[in-house]
Design an enzyme around this catalytic site. Structure first.
Site, mmCIF file in Angstrom:
data_model
loop_
_atom_site.group_PDB
_atom_site.id
_atom_site.type_symbol
_atom_site.label_atom_id
_atom_site.label_comp_id
_atom_site.label_asym_id
_atom_site.label_seq_id
_atom_site.Cartn_x
_atom_site.Cartn_y
_atom_site.Cartn_z
ATOM 1 N N LYS A 13 42.038 44.328 39.775
ATOM 2 C CA LYS A 13 41.990 45.518 40.640
ATOM 3 C C LYS A 13 43.094 45.492 41.688
ATOM 4 C CE LYS A 13 37.826 44.686 42.223
ATOM 5 N NZ LYS A 13 37.552 43.361 41.611
ATOM 6 N N ARG A 88 30.573 47.375 47.147
ATOM 7 C CA ARG A 88 30.107 46.271 46.304
ATOM 8 C C ARG A 88 28.591 46.251 46.222
ATOM 9 N NH1 ARG A 88 34.881 42.724 47.091
ATOM 10 N NH2 ARG A 88 34.691 40.836 45.860
ATOM 11 N N ARG A 127 45.020 31.809 39.508
ATOM 12 C CA ARG A 127 45.664 32.774 40.410
ATOM 13 C C ARG A 127 46.320 32.069 41.603
ATOM 14 N NH1 ARG A 127 42.392 37.903 42.654
ATOM 15 N NH2 ARG A 127 41.039 36.385 43.656
ATOM 16 N N ARG A 160 43.532 30.642 46.726
ATOM 17 C CA ARG A 160 42.429 30.990 47.626
ATOM 18 C C ARG A 160 41.301 29.968 47.476
ATOM 19 N NH1 ARG A 160 41.065 37.277 46.581
ATOM 20 N NH2 ARG A 160 38.989 36.435 46.838
ATOM 21 N N ARG A 171 30.628 33.775 42.675
ATOM 22 C CA ARG A 171 31.097 35.161 42.868
ATOM 23 C C ARG A 171 30.750 36.033 41.675
ATOM 24 N NH1 ARG A 171 37.101 34.168 43.838
ATOM 25 N NH2 ARG A 171 37.331 36.406 44.111
HETATM 26 P P1 AMP Z 1 37.844 39.886 47.151
HETATM 27 O O1 AMP Z 1 39.208 39.597 47.678
HETATM 28 O O2 AMP Z 1 37.601 41.345 46.906
HETATM 29 O O3 AMP Z 1 37.483 39.030 45.961
HETATM 30 O O4 AMP Z 1 36.817 39.484 48.322
HETATM 31 C C1 AMP Z 1 36.735 38.153 48.797
HETATM 32 C C2 AMP Z 1 35.437 37.965 49.564
HETATM 33 O O5 AMP Z 1 35.402 38.869 50.678
HETATM 34 C C3 AMP Z 1 34.163 38.272 48.778
HETATM 35 O O6 AMP Z 1 33.731 37.189 47.980
HETATM 36 C C4 AMP Z 1 33.187 38.587 49.901
HETATM 37 O O7 AMP Z 1 32.759 37.433 50.568
HETATM 38 C C5 AMP Z 1 34.083 39.362 50.891
HETATM 39 N N1 AMP Z 1 34.081 40.816 50.600
HETATM 40 C C6 AMP Z 1 35.132 41.579 50.189
HETATM 41 N N2 AMP Z 1 34.763 42.865 50.038
HETATM 42 C C7 AMP Z 1 33.440 42.923 50.354
HETATM 43 C C8 AMP Z 1 32.479 43.961 50.368
HETATM 44 N N3 AMP Z 1 32.792 45.218 49.999
HETATM 45 N N4 AMP Z 1 31.220 43.647 50.764
HETATM 46 C C9 AMP Z 1 30.883 42.392 51.116
HETATM 47 N N5 AMP Z 1 31.726 41.360 51.098
HETATM 48 C C10 AMP Z 1 33.012 41.598 50.729
#
Ligand code: AMP
Length: 216
Positions: A13, A88, A127, A160, A171
């Site tokens: 994404k 989410r 990644r 990360r 996750r």
């Molecule tokens: P991502 O980079 O989208 O994989 O997000 C990394 C982490 O940020 C996730 O595992 C969550 O802990 C937090 N996070 C990102 N977006 C959200 C969201 N919309 N709601 C809750 N937690 C989020």
């Protein structure tokens, strides 16, 4: 055009949102990026979010909803936006719907990036991200020319913390428990368009371009 990119972590994404955002001059709003920046800066939000993020859990809805509402109220979002990693949960989706309808707006499309779990694990564990410009690489599928260095800006590449094996599994579980319901939610609203995200990045870009072009 107001668009959401939906799909499991590692579906691509963010990679696709970066490309489309430039092509269509639409801001790319990644809640993960905003939260990571808050953590790095040690803001109040960052302090509250860090523990959840480190363990692969979701940050509480109220914090994320307020953060996105603030971002969407900025001028650059008036002509459309790409939301990546938000909503989410169903609660976040409903809050987003309310927020947009309050301003006479609505979502135009939800692009669902479909990819299986094995590929997710393979993609996330390899990644690497540039500390300086945020560009994404993969040690096997999209390696930089010089190991550990960004092709675009020479910045240092890092992994990360939540892209390590245990957290990836958590996750994915969180995705199935809390996020996957959004597929049916947005499909029921007639907004969902599916893209085969198992293809190469450039083929996925073509597929995303095609679905967006069909809308307008
Ligand atoms: P991502 O980079 O989208 O994989 O997000 C990394 C982490 O940020 C996730 O595992 C969550 O802990 C937090 N996070 C990102 N977006 C959200 C969201 N919309 N709601 C809750 N937690 C989020």
């Amino acid at each position: 055009m107001n668009v959401v990119f939906l799909g499991p972590p590692g579906a691509g994404k963010g990679t696709q949102a970066k490309v489309i955002s430039v092509e269509r001059a639409m801001p790319h709003i990644s809640t993960g990026d905003i939260l990571r920046e808050a953590v790095a800066k040690g803001t109040d939000l960052g302090k509250k979010a860090k523990g959840y993020m480190d363990s692969g859990a979701l940050v509480p809805d109220d914090l994320v909803v307020a953060m996105v509402a603030a971002r969407l109220s900025e001028k650059d979002c008036a002509g459309g936006f790409i939301l990546d990693g938000f909503p989410r949960t169903i609660a976040q989706a409903e809050a987003l719907g309310k927020n947009l309808s309050g301003g006479g707006l609505a979502l135009d499309m939800v692009v669902y990036f479909k990819v299986d779990d094995e590929q997710v694990v393979e993609r996330l564990s390899g990644r690497r991200i540039c500390r300086k410009c945020g560009a994404n690489y993969h040690v096997q599928f999209m390696p930089p020319v010089v190991e550990g260095k960004c092709d675009k800006c020479g910045g240092e590449l890092y992994q990360r913390d939540d892209d390590k094996a245990d957290t990836i599994r958590e996750r994915l579980q969180v995705y199935y428990r809390q996020t996957a319901d959004l597929i049916a939610y947005y499909s029921g609203k007639g907004l969902l368009v599916e893209v085969d995200a198992s293809q190469t990045p450039s083929d996925v870009t073509d597929a995303v371009r095609a679905v967006l072009a069909a809308e307008r």
